[in-house]
Design an enzyme around this catalytic site. Structure first.
Site, PDB file in Angstrom:
ATOM      1  N   ASP A 186      24.149  12.863  32.282  1.00 39.46           N
ATOM      2  CA  ASP A 186      24.879  12.772  31.026  1.00 39.46           C
ATOM      3  C   ASP A 186      26.289  12.288  31.326  1.00 39.46           C
ATOM      4  O   ASP A 186      26.705  12.210  32.483  1.00 39.46           O
ATOM      5  CB  ASP A 186      24.866  14.099  30.254  1.00 39.46           C
ATOM      6  CG  ASP A 186      25.871  15.113  30.816  1.00 39.46           C
ATOM      7  OD1 ASP A 186      26.411  14.890  31.916  1.00 39.46           O
ATOM      8  OD2 ASP A 186      26.108  16.122  30.153  1.00 39.46           O
TER       9      ASP A 186
ATOM     10  N   ASN B 150      34.060  10.635  21.209  1.00 39.28           N
ATOM     11  CA  ASN B 150      33.714  10.766  19.789  1.00 39.28           C
ATOM     12  C   ASN B 150      34.885  11.333  18.982  1.00 39.28           C
ATOM     13  O   ASN B 150      35.194  10.860  17.881  1.00 39.28           O
ATOM     14  CB  ASN B 150      32.494  11.672  19.634  1.00 39.28           C
ATOM     15  CG  ASN B 150      31.200  10.895  19.815  1.00 39.28           C
ATOM     16  OD1 ASN B 150      31.163   9.689  19.601  1.00 39.28           O
ATOM     17  ND2 ASN B 150      30.143  11.582  20.208  1.00 39.28           N
TER      18      ASN B 150
ATOM     19  N   HIS C 248      32.566   8.249  15.919  1.00 36.89           N
ATOM     20  CA  HIS C 248      31.171   8.155  16.342  1.00 36.89           C
ATOM     21  C   HIS C 248      30.703   6.714  16.509  1.00 36.89           C
ATOM     22  O   HIS C 248      29.770   6.451  17.278  1.00 36.89           O
ATOM     23  CB  HIS C 248      30.278   8.880  15.323  1.00 36.89           C
ATOM     24  CG  HIS C 248      30.428  10.373  15.384  1.00 36.89           C
ATOM     25  ND1 HIS C 248      29.835  11.148  16.350  1.00 36.89           N
ATOM     26  CD2 HIS C 248      31.158  11.240  14.599  1.00 36.89           C
ATOM     27  CE1 HIS C 248      30.151  12.421  16.171  1.00 36.89           C
ATOM     28  NE2 HIS C 248      30.954  12.508  15.114  1.00 36.89           N
TER      29      HIS C 248
ATOM     30  N   ASP D 133      28.657   5.457  19.672  1.00 39.84           N
ATOM     31  CA  ASP D 133      27.385   4.726  19.647  1.00 39.84           C
ATOM     32  C   ASP D 133      27.478   3.440  20.451  1.00 39.84           C
ATOM     33  O   ASP D 133      26.546   3.069  21.183  1.00 39.84           O
ATOM     34  CB  ASP D 133      26.997   4.411  18.197  1.00 39.84           C
ATOM     35  CG  ASP D 133      26.581   5.672  17.435  1.00 39.84           C
ATOM     36  OD1 ASP D 133      26.366   6.718  18.084  1.00 39.84           O
ATOM     37  OD2 ASP D 133      26.496   5.601  16.198  1.00 39.84           O
TER      38      ASP D 133
ATOM     39  N   ASP E 131      24.234  12.146  24.800  1.00 35.47           N
ATOM     40  CA  ASP E 131      24.636  11.332  25.947  1.00 35.47           C
ATOM     41  C   ASP E 131      23.784  11.654  27.163  1.00 35.47           C
ATOM     42  O   ASP E 131      24.219  11.457  28.295  1.00 35.47           O
ATOM     43  CB  ASP E 131      26.112  11.566  26.282  1.00 35.47           C
ATOM     44  CG  ASP E 131      26.405  13.027  26.603  1.00 35.47           C
ATOM     45  OD1 ASP E 131      25.692  13.893  26.107  1.00 35.47           O
ATOM     46  OD2 ASP E 131      27.355  13.284  27.380  1.00 35.47           O
TER      47      ASP E 131
END
Length: 673
Positions: free
Chosen positions: A532, A540, A545, A549, A575
């Protein structure tokens, strides 16, 4: 009666071949062996011996410097107030020889009291090999690498350098050791000595230095730190032709270092080598001489053969004239030969006639096949476009032109960007990636939003590189696009992540079940990397966001560029990503992959003009060493990932090294910063 062509040619050239071969063999045997041995023996052994002597003398001179300074009254009597004077002495010694990288004076406990440029002052070096050796007497250590963190001083500018360590004890008036004077001598000094020796040689060859442990410590970068074992035959004869680790053959000679005066030497070997092609250049020069003589002899025999060849040339000229008529005319003609022509010429004439008939038949068949392929290309239910290396379109079929709103007759010579197609524009990135890497790209996705009452349309594409003979990179690429039906879309999105296009958890679970069963039958290993992103929540929270993305999409793209086609990349959510590496050989394979992932994902991301920094934390579990089912394997890799995250950003850990009782036994786990 006509003679066979083979008979005529044999009579003409047999004498030439025999005479030329005899002359060449005699001259090469006589000239090459004598000249090559005499010249190269002198050059190689002389240069190697000179460098060996220079190295011994140079180390002895540096050792005498340290011994002489250690015996100065200022060094032997540690009076207060003389610290600056002792430091000035060390600086003066360093200035006498530019290859002194550092000189320092310690007390009897190993604490550095004074040093050049003040480096390492106050540090304790009692565990260093040079201090331990210097405390016992004059000491010269073999070449070693010294890292900046070993010195622990930002003023030391060399990140990683090779040095020779020299040290001597400092004794007071009663002969007791009250400190050690030590120095690092830069190994660049040896490179300068080698360059100076080569500067005076007429031949161009390389000089290498091999340590007593048979490791290359001076030479080309490709050989540094490699183990080289000189064959016993070379040591016996001093010079010979051997094959080195790069699979090239080199003419090689050597000389051992023997020390100088009180310095006994370090057991090094100086090797002189030259590529065989270069070393044997004198033989090639001799061959030129030989072939000049051969040309003269061949010319004499050619005069004799000329008369015979004249008899052969007449029918051949007739045959050539018939061939030119076929080339220039629109119909086939017969190859007619005179009865006096050799038998082989008659056979050749008949064969050429048959060949022309076959070529005509094959031409007709190829035209028919091309028409069939063209019909398949234009009538295929998928869109096809072929581009060259510069993304210029070479051909597009009707189906893709219809989807793109273009005319396939006007796309030739225009780039994909110039066509301004919404559909093609979404595949420009995988297309350019395939042209750059030369590897296929699959499952690229595009979506065209519907207008008015139309529904949006989904497309999948495969990009295949096209190669031509004798070219290392692709000459172009073919983009194959298919439209996804509603059923295919449902199947695809059920097993793939909608944001990144990677396999999702559902697909991963089924895939692992299948591949573990296959690995179990074939008795192979499998590595699972669970990762991760560090600080992803901060991205974020700070940039929104949408930026998160975009970051996840870029991470997916980088992972695809690193992993093999046989590896599976999956996004579990958020993630968290998983890489399944099949046919795992040993820990080195997964370690290399983990390091590549850390390096790639730790590079800055430029998203919307903003530089974003993150890094992965990776946990690794191995089947069957750690677990033999998919659920346990995923859980163990997850646990190893959290153990890596506890340490610092950009780390990877093996589950086998964090299990209770193994961490201490194995001394920790692998990591990369």
């Amino acid at each position: 009666m006509s003679l066979r062509l083979r008979t005529l040619l044999s009579l003409s050239f047999a004498g030439v071949v025999i005479a030329t071969t005899a002359v060449v063999s005699a001259i090469v045997d006589y000239e090459a062996s004598h000249r090559l041995q005499k010249e190269l023996d002198r050059q190689f052994i002389g240069a190697a011996s000179q460098l060996a002597e220079d190295l011994d003398r140079g180390i002895y001179a540096r050792l005498r410097d340290i011994i002489n300074v250690s015996s100065l009254p200022t060094m032997r009597h540690l009076r207060e107030g003389q610290e600056e004077e002792r430091r000035n002495i060390l600086e003066a010694l360093k200035r006498t020889q530019e290859y002194y990288a550092w000189i320092g004076f310690t007390d009897e406990n190993g604490d550095v009291l004074q040093a050049t440029n003040g480096l390492m002052e106050g540090l304790n070096v009692a565990s260093q090999s040079w201090w331990l050796g210097g405390e016992a007497g004059p000491y010269v250590g073999d070449i070693r690498s010294l890292r900046q963190d070993a010195i622990n001083n930002p003023g030391f500018t060399t990140k990683l350098s090779n040095f020779i360590e020299i040290a001597a004890p400092v004794r007071n008036g009663q002969g007791l050791v009250i400190g050690v004077l030590g120095a690092y001598v830069s190994w660049d000094w040896a490179s300068e000595l080698a360059a100076n020796v080569l500067r005076h040689q007429s031949q161009k060859f390389e000089l290498l230095v091999v340590s007593q442990q048979n490791r290359v410590i001076l030479g080309p970068d490709s050989l540094l730190a490699l183990d080289i074992h000189l064959p016993d035959s070379l040591r016996a004869n001093a010079i010979g032709l051997i094959q080195w680790p790069d699979s090239e053959r080199y003419l090689t000679g050597f000389a051992d270092t023997k020390g100088f005066r009180s310095f006994k030497g370090l057991g090094w070997t100086v090797v002189a080598r030259q590529q065989a092609d270069t070393a044997l250049e004198p033989i090639r020069q001799l061959r030129k001489v030989i072939w000049r003589w051969g040309a003269i002899i061949a010319a004499a025999f050619a005069l004799v053969g000329w008369g015979i060849a004249e008899q052969i040339s007449r029918p051949l000229k007739s045959l050539a004239a018939s061939a030119r008529q076929i080339k220039d005319g629109a119909r086939l003609i017969a190859f007619r030969m005179q009865q006096s022509a050799p038998q082989e010429i008659h056979l050749l004439s008949d064969a050429l006639g048959d060949m022309m008939q076959q070529l005509k038949s094959r031409e007709t068949a190829l035209q028919r096949q091309y028409a069939e392929l063209d019909m398949l290309y234009e009538g295929a239910p998928i869109g096809i476009v072929i581009v060259d290396q510069t993304m210029h379109c070479l051909r597009m079929n009707v189906k893709l032109a219809e989807w793109s709103g273009l005319q396939n007759t006007v796309v030739h010579g225009r780039t994909v960007t110039e066509l301004a197609s919404e559909l093609l524009g979404q595949f420009e990135t995988p297309l350019s990636q395939t042209l750059l890497s030369g590897t296929p790209s699959y499952n690229a996705e595009a979506v065209i939003e519907g207008k008015a009452n139309e529904v949006e349309r989904h497309f999948l594409a495969a990009c295949l590189p096209l190669f031509e003979d004798e070219q290392s990179g692709p000459a172009g690429a073919a983009l194959l696009i298919s439209e996804m039906t509603a059923q295919r879309q449902a199947e695809y999105f059920a097993t793939h992540d909608s944001l990144t296009g990677l396999a999702n958890r559902r697909f991963l679970t089924a895939y692992l079940f299948q591949e573990l069963a296959m690995a179990r039958r074939r008795k192979r290993k499998l590595a699972l990397l669970y990762l991760d992103l560090d600080r992803f929540k901060a991205v974020n929270d700070t940039y929104g966001h949408d930026a998160g993305d975009a970051l996840l999409k870029e991470v997916a793209f980088r992972l695809k560029s690193i992993c093999r086609e046989s590896d599976l990349i999956s996004r579990l959510g958020g993630d968290e990503f998983v890489i399944v590496a099949l046919d795992h050989k040993n820990l080195n394979n997964s370690a290399r992959l983990a390091k590549s992932v850390v390096i790639s994902l730790s590079r800055p991301y430029i998203l919307g003009g903003v530089h974003i920094h993150t890094s992965p934390s990776i946990g690794i579990a191995i089947y069957p060493d750690d677990a033999d089912d998919e659920t346990t394997l995923l859980r163990y890799a997850d646990e190893a990932m959290y153990e890596a995250k506890k340490s610092s950003p950009g780390q990877y850990r093996y589950y086998s090294l964090i299990k209770p009782g193994l961490l201490e036994a194995k001394g920790g786990s692998d990591s990369v910063a």
